[in-house]
Write a protein that holds these residues in place. Structure first.
Motif, PDB file in Angstrom:
ATOM      1  N   LYS A  11      14.981   3.901   6.058  1.00  0.00           N
ATOM      2  CA  LYS A  11      13.893   3.565   6.993  1.00  0.00           C
ATOM      3  C   LYS A  11      12.837   2.761   6.219  1.00  0.00           C
ATOM      4  O   LYS A  11      12.477   3.122   5.092  1.00  0.00           O
ATOM      5  N   GLY A  12      12.354   1.683   6.835  1.00  0.00           N
ATOM      6  CA  GLY A  12      11.279   0.897   6.220  1.00  0.00           C
ATOM      7  C   GLY A  12       9.926   1.559   6.456  1.00  0.00           C
ATOM      8  O   GLY A  12       9.774   2.369   7.371  1.00  0.00           O
ATOM      9  N   GLY A  13       8.955   1.228   5.640  1.00  0.00           N
ATOM     10  CA  GLY A  13       7.580   1.660   5.854  1.00  0.00           C
ATOM     11  C   GLY A  13       7.319   3.131   5.591  1.00  0.00           C
ATOM     12  O   GLY A  13       6.368   3.709   6.114  1.00  0.00           O
ATOM     13  N   VAL A  14       8.151   3.778   4.769  1.00  0.00           N
ATOM     14  CA  VAL A  14       7.973   5.217   4.517  1.00  0.00           C
ATOM     15  C   VAL A  14       7.285   5.498   3.170  1.00  0.00           C
ATOM     16  O   VAL A  14       7.033   6.656   2.839  1.00  0.00           O
ATOM     17  N   GLY A  15       7.015   4.442   2.416  1.00  0.00           N
ATOM     18  CA  GLY A  15       6.320   4.634   1.134  1.00  0.00           C
ATOM     19  C   GLY A  15       7.210   4.508  -0.099  1.00  0.00           C
ATOM     20  O   GLY A  15       6.856   4.997  -1.173  1.00  0.00           O
ATOM     21  N   LYS A  16       8.363   3.829   0.043  1.00  0.00           N
ATOM     22  CA  LYS A  16       9.234   3.628  -1.130  1.00  0.00           C
ATOM     23  C   LYS A  16       8.542   2.775  -2.184  1.00  0.00           C
ATOM     24  O   LYS A  16       8.500   3.132  -3.364  1.00  0.00           O
ATOM     25  N   THR A  17       8.000   1.641  -1.746  1.00  0.00           N
ATOM     26  CA  THR A  17       7.452   0.700  -2.723  1.00  0.00           C
ATOM     27  C   THR A  17       6.184   1.252  -3.366  1.00  0.00           C
ATOM     28  O   THR A  17       6.019   1.194  -4.593  1.00  0.00           O
ATOM     29  N   ILE A  18       5.313   1.825  -2.551  1.00  0.00           N
ATOM     30  CA  ILE A  18       4.065   2.365  -3.095  1.00  0.00           C
ATOM     31  C   ILE A  18       4.383   3.504  -4.081  1.00  0.00           C
ATOM     32  O   ILE A  18       3.734   3.654  -5.113  1.00  0.00           O
ATOM     33  N   ILE A 213       1.857  13.134  -0.644  1.00  0.00           N
ATOM     34  CA  ILE A 213       0.842  12.103  -0.917  1.00  0.00           C
ATOM     35  C   ILE A 213       0.007  11.947   0.354  1.00  0.00           C
ATOM     36  O   ILE A 213       0.537  11.625   1.417  1.00  0.00           O
ATOM     37  N   ARG A 215      -2.428  10.536   3.285  1.00  0.00           N
ATOM     38  CA  ARG A 215      -2.714   9.184   3.811  1.00  0.00           C
ATOM     39  C   ARG A 215      -4.074   8.773   3.259  1.00  0.00           C
ATOM     40  O   ARG A 215      -5.053   9.499   3.389  1.00  0.00           O
ATOM     41  N   ASN A 216      -4.121   7.621   2.597  1.00  0.00           N
ATOM     42  CA  ASN A 216      -5.348   7.262   1.879  1.00  0.00           C
ATOM     43  C   ASN A 216      -5.492   5.744   1.820  1.00  0.00           C
ATOM     44  O   ASN A 216      -4.631   5.056   1.267  1.00  0.00           O
ATOM     45  N   LEU A 219      -5.067   3.733  -1.460  1.00  0.00           N
ATOM     46  CA  LEU A 219      -3.721   3.334  -1.901  1.00  0.00           C
ATOM     47  C   LEU A 219      -3.360   1.964  -1.329  1.00  0.00           C
ATOM     48  O   LEU A 219      -2.803   1.126  -2.030  1.00  0.00           O
ATOM     49  N   VAL A 220      -3.680   1.766  -0.052  1.00  0.00           N
ATOM     50  CA  VAL A 220      -3.378   0.487   0.585  1.00  0.00           C
ATOM     51  C   VAL A 220      -4.171  -0.615  -0.112  1.00  0.00           C
ATOM     52  O   VAL A 220      -3.637  -1.683  -0.449  1.00  0.00           O
ATOM     53  N   THR A 223      -2.678  -1.589  -3.621  1.00  0.00           N
ATOM     54  CA  THR A 223      -1.509  -2.498  -3.629  1.00  0.00           C
ATOM     55  C   THR A 223      -1.939  -3.901  -3.224  1.00  0.00           C
ATOM     56  O   THR A 223      -1.437  -4.881  -3.770  1.00  0.00           O
TER      57      THR A 223
HETATM   58  P1  ADP Z   1       8.513   0.991   2.177  1.00  0.00           P
HETATM   59  O1  ADP Z   1       8.669   0.421   0.808  1.00  0.00           O
HETATM   60  O2  ADP Z   1       9.279   2.256   2.394  1.00  0.00           O
HETATM   61  O3  ADP Z   1       8.796  -0.013   3.247  1.00  0.00           O
HETATM   62  P2  ADP Z   1       5.659   0.931   1.605  1.00  0.00           P
HETATM   63  O4  ADP Z   1       5.502   1.605   0.308  1.00  0.00           O
HETATM   64  O5  ADP Z   1       5.643  -0.576   1.592  1.00  0.00           O
HETATM   65  O6  ADP Z   1       6.975   1.434   2.353  1.00  0.00           O
HETATM   66  O7  ADP Z   1       4.566   1.489   2.597  1.00  0.00           O
HETATM   67  C1  ADP Z   1       4.507   1.026   3.943  1.00  0.00           C
HETATM   68  C2  ADP Z   1       3.055   0.810   4.353  1.00  0.00           C
HETATM   69  O8  ADP Z   1       2.386   2.055   4.378  1.00  0.00           O
HETATM   70  C3  ADP Z   1       2.299  -0.083   3.377  1.00  0.00           C
HETATM   71  O9  ADP Z   1       1.418  -0.901   4.109  1.00  0.00           O
HETATM   72  C4  ADP Z   1       1.552   0.908   2.520  1.00  0.00           C
HETATM   73  O10 ADP Z   1       0.354   0.353   2.020  1.00  0.00           O
HETATM   74  C5  ADP Z   1       1.270   2.033   3.505  1.00  0.00           C
HETATM   75  N1  ADP Z   1       1.204   3.355   2.811  1.00  0.00           N
HETATM   76  C6  ADP Z   1       2.152   3.913   2.037  1.00  0.00           C
HETATM   77  N2  ADP Z   1       1.764   5.119   1.576  1.00  0.00           N
HETATM   78  C7  ADP Z   1       0.522   5.329   2.075  1.00  0.00           C
HETATM   79  C8  ADP Z   1      -0.446   6.388   1.984  1.00  0.00           C
HETATM   80  N3  ADP Z   1      -0.184   7.493   1.269  1.00  0.00           N
HETATM   81  N4  ADP Z   1      -1.617   6.251   2.631  1.00  0.00           N
HETATM   82  C9  ADP Z   1      -1.870   5.151   3.364  1.00  0.00           C
HETATM   83  N5  ADP Z   1      -1.015   4.107   3.499  1.00  0.00           N
HETATM   84  C10 ADP Z   1       0.168   4.190   2.869  1.00  0.00           C
END
Ligand code: ADP
Ligand code: MG
Length: 253
Positions: A11-18, A213, A215-216, A219-220, A223
């Motif tokens: 699933k995309g957008g779940v926080g893998k990259t962060i 982690i 929601r904060n 963090l956004v 990045t």
């Molecule tokens: P993925 O790599 O799984 O697609 P990302 O790491 O790119 O996911 O995160 C998806 C979005 O959610 C990004 O815009 C990121 O900044 C935001 N995000 C991730 N973790 C958090 C968090 N703990 N609090 C707020 N925003 C977050």
């Protein structure tokens, strides 16, 4: 010898990259020698460390498709102990380009073998898919760390991921483990976050980290500014939790 960890969830957008960026940076901060590999064609992990990938000569595409020596693609980051191999939009065609290559799931592994003794940890930021690229990551790895968003739960997505891990264990890499499941974007004041957490704990039991982690927005912002959170705002909760995660990972080596 380096431990190799894929950060993955289809699933995309779940926080893998962060998580890849901030786990890698937190491990480096704890004096571990770390290499981050940005396997997602979007290149977000590279951007999240402030790197303009257009100015980088060699990237994952150069090593996986153009057969450059992996050592040439390793870049120092501004952070001590943290190196990176940057991503490439060309990787979007990886499946097609290597369709007829023998042993196509082991291309990354053969490359990593050459340098893994130089690192304590190699963290691979996977794309949101379970295609050949992610299978290359799993074939190379000791473990898979799974970020799961507290606001989203799909048994179908989890089953796909677990089936892929099982298939890789059976066919390519019988040592592959689940490193842990990290709840991300948590706000435990909401009902959805509480019920997602319960469902995830029922499936993964003690593999789920006790902390998530939060929601904060910091963090956004971090990045967006191209900096890990421990550099941008070391005192915030997310920085503390990513350091906690790094400590758990070190204890689990
Ligand atoms: P993925 O790599 O799984 O697609 P990302 O790491 O790119 O996911 O995160 C998806 C979005 O959610 C990004 O815009 C990121 O900044 C935001 N995000 C991730 N973790 C958090 C968090 N703990 N609090 C707020 N925003 C977050
Ligand atoms: Mg990503």
């Amino acid at each position: 010898m380096g431990k190799i960890i894929s950060v993955a969830n289809p699933k995309g957008g779940v926080g893998k990259t962060i998580t890849s960026i901030n786990l890698a940076a937190a491990l480096a901060y704890l004096n571990q020698k770390v290499l981050l590999i940005d396997l997602d064609p979007k290149g977000d992990a590279s951007k999240g460390l402030g790197i303009d990938t257009s100015g980088v000569e060699y990237n994952v595409y150069s090593i996986l498709i153009q057969k450059q020596n992996i050592r040439n693609a390793i870049l120092r980051t501004p952070y001590q102990n943290l190196d990176i191999i940057v991503g490439s939009t060309n990787m979007a065609g990886f499946d097609l380009e290597c369709a007829s290559v023998d042993n196509k799931n082991n291309i990354l592994k053969e490359n990593i073998e050459q340098i893994k003794d130089n690192y304590d940890y190699i963290i691979i930021d996977c794309p949101p898919s379970l295609t050949t690229l992610t299978q290359n990551a799993f074939a190379s790895s000791n473990s898979v760390l799974i970020p799961m968003q507290c606001e989203f739960f799909s048994m179908e997505v989890i089953s796909q991921l677990l089936n892929t891990i099982l298939r890789v264990q059976r066919t390519m890499n019988n040592n592959l483990q689940i490193e842990g499941v990290l709840l991300t974007m948590c706000d435990f004041r909401t009902k959805i976050a509480i019920s997602v957490q319960q469902e995830v704990r029922q499936i993964f039991k003690d593999k789920v980290y006790t902390f998530g982690i939060p929601r904060n927005i910091r963090l956004v912002e971090s990045t967006y500014k191209g900096r890990p959170i421990i550099d941008y705002d070391v005192k915030c909760n997310s920085a503390k939790n990513y350091i906690l995660l790094a400590k758990e990972v070190i204890n689990n080596k």
